[in-house]
Design a protein around this motif. Structure first.
Motif, short mmCIF file in Angstrom:
data_model
loop_
_atom_site.label_atom_id
_atom_site.label_comp_id
_atom_site.label_asym_id
_atom_site.label_seq_id
_atom_site.Cartn_x
_atom_site.Cartn_y
_atom_site.Cartn_z
N ILE A 200 -35.03 0.69 56.08
CA ILE A 200 -35.51 1.35 57.37
C ILE A 200 -34.73 3.19 57.46
CG2 ILE A 200 -35.79 1.85 59.17
CD1 ILE A 200 -35.24 -1.35 59.36
N GLY A 201 -35.41 3.81 57.41
CA GLY A 201 -35.26 5.45 57.64
C GLY A 201 -35.44 5.83 58.84
N ILE A 202 -34.69 6.15 59.74
CA ILE A 202 -34.61 6.05 60.68
C ILE A 202 -34.94 8.16 60.99
CG2 ILE A 202 -33.42 6.98 63.57
CD1 ILE A 202 -32.22 4.35 62.43
N MET A 203 -35.96 8.73 61.53
CA MET A 203 -35.93 10.52 61.88
C MET A 203 -36.25 10.06 63.05
SD MET A 203 -39.74 10.32 58.88
CE MET A 203 -39.30 12.37 58.42
N ASP A 204 -35.84 12.22 62.82
CA ASP A 204 -36.24 12.60 63.97
C ASP A 204 -36.06 14.37 63.96
OD1 ASP A 204 -35.33 12.42 67.07
OD2 ASP A 204 -34.09 13.64 67.28
N LYS A 205 -37.43 14.69 64.57
CA LYS A 205 -37.57 16.06 64.29
C LYS A 205 -37.64 16.89 62.91
CE LYS A 205 -35.36 17.50 68.95
NZ LYS A 205 -34.12 17.65 70.01
N LEU A 219 -31.33 -7.63 64.09
CA LEU A 219 -32.22 -6.09 65.57
C LEU A 219 -31.32 -5.54 66.14
CD1 LEU A 219 -35.05 -4.88 66.18
CD2 LEU A 219 -35.39 -7.56 67.59
N SER A 220 -30.46 -6.09 66.89
CA SER A 220 -29.86 -5.40 68.12
C SER A 220 -28.86 -4.11 67.54
CB SER A 220 -28.54 -6.19 68.24
OG SER A 220 -27.99 -7.07 67.65
N SER A 221 -28.69 -4.49 66.09
CA SER A 221 -27.76 -2.77 65.59
C SER A 221 -28.90 -1.90 64.81
CB SER A 221 -26.90 -3.96 64.08
OG SER A 221 -25.95 -4.56 64.12
N TYR A 226 -30.06 3.08 66.24
CA TYR A 226 -31.51 4.28 67.00
C TYR A 226 -31.03 5.04 67.87
CZ TYR A 226 -36.26 6.15 67.45
OH TYR A 226 -37.10 6.39 67.84
N HIS A 227 -30.89 4.05 68.67
CA HIS A 227 -30.45 5.11 69.93
C HIS A 227 -29.28 6.26 69.71
CE1 HIS A 227 -33.72 3.26 72.23
NE2 HIS A 227 -33.71 2.41 71.40
N GLU A 228 -28.60 5.33 69.52
CA GLU A 228 -26.89 6.45 69.13
C GLU A 228 -27.60 7.47 67.99
OE1 GLU A 228 -24.42 4.01 67.23
OE2 GLU A 228 -23.60 3.99 69.60
N LEU A 229 -28.52 7.36 66.83
CA LEU A 229 -28.34 8.53 66.19
C LEU A 229 -29.34 9.42 66.95
CD1 LEU A 229 -29.10 6.63 62.70
CD2 LEU A 229 -27.31 8.63 63.46
N ILE A 230 -30.54 9.06 67.33
CA ILE A 230 -31.28 9.93 68.05
C ILE A 230 -30.47 10.67 69.01
CG2 ILE A 230 -33.52 9.71 69.92
CD1 ILE A 230 -33.97 9.42 66.57
N ALA A 234 -23.53 9.24 67.85
CA ALA A 234 -23.04 9.26 67.35
C ALA A 234 -21.78 9.71 66.35
CB ALA A 234 -23.48 7.75 65.97
N ALA A 235 -23.03 11.18 66.40
CA ALA A 235 -22.00 12.15 65.73
C ALA A 235 -21.37 12.46 66.49
CB ALA A 235 -23.20 13.67 65.33
N MET A 236 -21.30 12.62 67.74
CA MET A 236 -20.25 12.65 68.93
C MET A 236 -19.29 11.80 69.06
SD MET A 236 -22.58 13.37 72.16
CE MET A 236 -21.25 13.73 73.11
#
Length: 240
Positions: A200-205, A219-221, A226-230, A234-236
């Motif tokens: 699964i690739g997570i894409m944004d912008k 599924l929960s992970s 997804y929500h952390e990356l978007i 996660a970066a913070m």
């Protein structure tokens, strides 16, 4: 079988895809997960050669789609809304699609393909105007089966399907992968991506933020990642 190599695409001053790279091998299912505007459908349109990238390559079976039309002979595209002839029945639609593709198929072969999708016998000679979305998708997938497609591109295929139709769709696509098709699906649907995909690739912008191995991934992970990356959490957290 399917490869994106540093694809970038912009429209006017808006960057839609940036340095996108991934591979989908034979028998593998990959999902691109992201919101509207993430660049998912643009990626499919580049593979279909409907759009030309500003840079990079989209390859099917090692061939750049911009350089040769041969790759299209290996693929079938299933859009969110399958646009078939509403006044035709399933069998007549498939006969017509086969003729456009230069395929010579018998009605028995058409019915065998429809058998694999699970479309009921009594629906096959009804006009498609009476079909649900899930039934129209089965006709589209039957064409992929008849064509012995090596690559299947799916654009939001489970949008608007009820849970039972979604599960049935997943099982059909899994069978195509087991026959050796490379499958790329773009979706908003966490459940479908988690149930169906090998990766699964997570894409944004326009950017591929991460590529996840879906083996034993809860599924929960997936949803949390997804929500952390978007959101950038996660970066913070990594920066701290």
């Amino acid at each position: 079988m399917l490869e994106a190599i540093q694809l970038s695409k912009s429209f006017a001053d808006k960057q839609v895809i940036t340095d996108l790279s991934f591979k989908v091998e034979q028998g593998e299912i990959m999902c691109l997960l992201g919101a509207n505007g993430a660049g998912k459908s643009t990626t499919l349109n580049i593979f279909l050669n409907f759009l030309q990238p500003d840079s990079g390559q989209a390859r099917i079976d090692g061939v750049d789609v911009q350089q040769s039309a041969n790759g299209k002979d290996k693929l079938v595209y299933l859009p969110e809304q399958v646009n078939l002839y509403q006044e035709f029945n399933a069998i007549d639609n498939l006969k017509y699609l086969a003729s456009l593709s230069g395929l010579s198929v018998s009605e028995a072969q058409i019915n065998a393909a429809l058998d694999e999708t699970g479309l009921e016998q009594n629906a096959r000679k009804q006009s498609l105007k009476n079909y649900s979305k899930g039934m129209r998708q089965k006709v589209g997938i039957a064409f992929a089966i008849m064509r012995q497609a090596k690559v299947l591109l799916l654009d939001e295929p489970t949008s608007g399907l009820d849970p039972s139709a979604t599960l049935e769709f997943i099982r059909i696509v899994e069978r195509l992968a087991k026959k050796g098709a490379a499958i790329l699906m773009v979706t908003h649907d966490f459940y479908c991506a988690h149930t169906l995909a090998d990766k699964i690739g997570i894409m944004d912008k326009g950017k591929l933020l991460t590529l996840l191995d879906n083996n034993k991934l809860p599924l929960s992970s997936l949803e949390t990642t997804y929500h952390e990356l978007i959101s950038g959490k996660a970066a913070m957290r990594e920066a701290s």
